[in-house]
Design a protein around this motif. Structure first.
Motif: not given
Length: 309
Positions: A125-138
């Protein structure tokens, strides 16, 4: 160790979970030899290939490795114990639940099957959530912050480093600066893309504003694009004495009163430690309204999924 053929959890997964727990708790120390696959299979009354499958996954996790005639040996115990904070907390929660189930009269196998079934159900049931940035550390920094704020796992993705075709998250979070690019990469009916605001700490802005207009504030970031985006946002706020730095040499720092570095990359501050220039970290905070909006979108997506099921 014991396994249940009637559980919703595959037998090899039960073996992986139990051995991982024993390694994390120090019951199996680095250098200790695991039973051979044939011996353990015979002891558990299962197919030898099932044990081999479990040992293969433990090897991929870096917890064991083959040592010739010595068979499979534990090697990742120390690392597992130092990086298992979340699992330790989960064990506390499950131990309390297991004690209550025992008090209610359930047997250990019944509790194990119940937990396994509930975990599989919740994971589905869980949603798959991602965060996208141009820098790995951020990306990693903000993914961790969002995971804490939203109480769900958030996977960090770095632009240019992931294959869009293989990523199928339910919800993608990114900054407004990258919104158009991320929507272009992950445009599909099943994925919702939402932009959030990452604002600078007020202390950061105060220190930048104190630099005289005839002096320079330098921006030192790991990528030029990120530094330029910070410079442009500060320019919109009326701070125009900003320069993007490409290094820490004397020529680069001439006329610079203050160097701003990202808070998630302290090594940049250390590189400037011996220079006669003031250094501050450009700390970011997640905009509370953006986080609430992301939470509302999650709830809407969860509700829509529940209605479909």
């Amino acid at each position: 160790m014991s396994v249940s053929r009637h559980s919703d959890v595959p037998v090899y997964r039960q073996i992986v979970s139990q051995l991982t727990l024993m390694i994390e708790m120090g019951m199996l120390a680095d250098g200790e030899r695991l039973p051979g696959s044939r011996l353990l299979a015979s002891n558990l009354g299962i197919n030898r290939n099932t044990v081999a499958h479990a040992y293969g996954e433990l090897r991929e996790r870096g917890l064991v490795e083959p040592r010739g005639r010595n068979g499979m040996v534990v090697v990742g115990g120390q690392g597992a114990r130092t990086s298992s904070e979340a699992r330790n907390r989960a064990r506390e929660v499950l131990a309390a639940a297991a004690r209550e189930c025992l008090r209610l009269g359930l047997t250990a196998p019944e509790i194990r099957d119940l937990i396994g079934g509930l975990a599989a159900w919740e994971a589905e049931k869980a949603l798959e959530v991602s965060f996208v940035e141009c820098n790995r550390e951020r990306a990693e920094y903000f993914a961790a912050e969002l995971a804490a704020a939203l109480a769900v796992p958030v996977k960090p993705l770095v632009l240019g480093e992931f294959e869009a075709a293989t990523e199928r998250p339910d919800l993608v979070l990114t900054t407004f600066f990258h919104l158009a690019e991320v929507r272009g990469l992950l445009r599909r009916p099943s994925t919702e893309v939402v932009a959030i605001v990452a604002a600078p700490h007020i202390q950061t802005l105060v220190q930048i504003a104190q630099v005289p207009k005839d002096r320079t504030v330098g921006l030192l970031y790991s990528t030029n694009d990120q530094a330029v985006s910070i410079r442009d946002s500060l320019a919109q706020a009326g701070v125009t004495n900003i320069a993007v730095l490409s290094g820490t040499g004397d020529a680069e720092l001439r006329g610079v009163d203050l160097v701003v570095v990202p808070s998630e990359m302290p090594e940049l501050a250390r590189a400037l430690a011996e220079k006669r220039v003031r250094v501050i970290e450009y700390g970011n905070v997640l905009d509370a309204a953006s986080v609430r909006m992301a939470g509302e979108v999650m709830r809407e997506l969860q509700l829509a999924r529940s209605l479909r099921e």
